[in-house]
Write a protein that holds these residues in place. Sequence first.
Motif: not given
Length: 723
Positions: A17-36
Amino acid sequence: MTNSPTKPHAKLSGEITRVIFESDDGAFAVIKIRESGGREYSVRGSLTGLVAGQELELEGVWEQHAEFGRQFKAEHFKIILLSTPDGITRYLSSGAIPGIGKKTAQLIVKHFGEKTLAMLDGGAKNLKTIPGIGAKKAEAIAKVWRESATRRDSYIFLQGLGITPAFCSKLFKRYGEAAPQMVKDNPYRLAEEVDGIGFLKADEIAKAIGIPRNSIPRLSAAAIYTLNSMIANGNVCCALEELCNATAELAEESPEQARLGIAAAIERRLLRIMDGQIYTPALARAETELPELVAKLALEPNFSGKHLRPVPGGKLSLNSEQQLAVNRVSQSALCIITGGPGVGKTTVVGEIVRRAKKAHLRIGLAAPTGRAAKRLGESTDLGAKTLHRLLQFDPTTNKFTYNAENPLPCDLLIVDEVSMLDILLAQALFRAIPIGCSVLLVGDKDQLPSVGPGTVLSSFIESGWFLVTELSQIFRQAENSQIIVNAHRVNHGLMPENPKLLKNELSDFYWIEQDDPEKVLSIIEKLVTDRIPNRFGFDPVNDIQILSPMNRGNCGTITINERVEELLNPGELAQIKFGDHIFKIGDKVMQIANNYDKNVFNGDMGKLVYINASGKKFEVMFDGMRPVEYALDEADQLTRSYAVTVHKSQGSEFPVVILPFLREHYMMLQRNLLYTAMTRARKLLIIVGSRRAVQMAVNNARLEPRSTLLTRRLQQKRQDFCK
């Protein structure tokens, strides 16, 4: 000691549902997932490049985060075919299918619902049934959809391996239709050849394909990635044993196995070993060649410098230090002038240029950044260039036009802000300097070292090859600047001080003490939008630059950019989105990677001036340059720059600098960082932060050591000559 219990593995699936954060080096991210079922969860891990609307199947463990509560730590993920109308809309709007934007995607999905993908396969006849889409547009969409069928199948295969749409685009740009087969054959090539795909991402792909963890290609890739990570921190090389241990830790294999991977990389000439140190081939050449180039210039007759005789009519009198610095250019082919702000480096350079003009010498002026070059040119009334533009990179040959075979046409070369010079750029520069040319390097040895690898300025100073003059006497007029006075206080280990002012009296330096990060942000917002423009008359966008020690955190550049952009560039303006990169017309932006084809370089700052949404292109106007056109998938080369890190600000000066400085920046609280940040301000400096954080930085004069043998190689070369 007892081992902590292993957390049970779990699975989670749902729609992003949303990409909260993505690191510049492509090594880490935080996302929001919505289950069914509708519940949303926070997920963190190596998930970069994903876009809202995609559906994932994830494997990992549940963790309890002290600040953010229950989170899912993803270890592996797989993109699955979209099924919900909302998800399909987001997918079609993400830029994955050229020609389908947000409005068109909404029209299509509203009409076809969950059957959208199948109906698109049916061609233009189905699209013509949608109100608002005419025959011509239907044919165009159908054509794009049909032509992208092969690539869609490849994307599905690649995304099934965890490769994001953004990186799929990069793969096809580099390898064409052969991209899937190349990934099957050796996914670790991605880490070597595709910008932004490091070892960790390639390792995920390899695991999905079934490549053994102890395979030699994997261990070689791990060694190269480990060394490049060290190089990104400023090192030129690494001791063999240290690299073995670090590679073993990354690959979760034994040091003996890691040594086999390093040996294989050396055999393939991807790494080199010299004097017990491991280098990349490029850095090995630079560290061995640069001393040869320096010695060659120093040992040949210095024809040009001998013409720099005094010229009557100078407007400024020089003190003894400055006079010495000027005279030394006539005594040696290689000179360095160093010193802090307000000591007259610009005055000395101006006098040298005045004498060189009178002697009709060909003068070259350069600096590592565009802003520094512009400042140098203005102070000497001559055109100055960035080093990259001076050397003229040729994209067709992938080399600089000016080199050993085609040297620069100059008798005197002056390079400013040399503290920023890394070893690779120094190598390219000294290759292009002709014999007999006088070289003057100017810089502040107490500033932060170069962002790139090496310790070039300090190595040159310690080498014995250069005549070094350190200016220390502050100009009388500079003594009235509280910016300069306080910068020197910090550099000498003393705390900065707020000036004692009369009522309504203005200063060029203020320190607003505040410990609370949220209050610091509020103060910055008021300073940018109200206090500074109204009281001092500076423009919020063009004159004010916010510098932060870090990208992340409550007062890091990411958060500050989001807050300040809403204030300075509000509204629903035309915007572009690629992955998690979103820019609007009017946004202040910075180039964060060298792009030789476009002739723009890391650290160049400009403003986004034009967006062609249908053509998926946009333009940026850089300082004093023509507009530069970008394709949508090149948006990751830019970042918003209302706030930038102190490291990124090197070589630049700004009329106004606002510096948040808090204990949350503890990893970066060093004296040279605070000193560098303070010296970026030309007319007004405002520190907003805690006394304890400033005290920590002032007290921390320890320099992080960089692994390089350049000083030793330069000194050894001089000893060989003196024997």
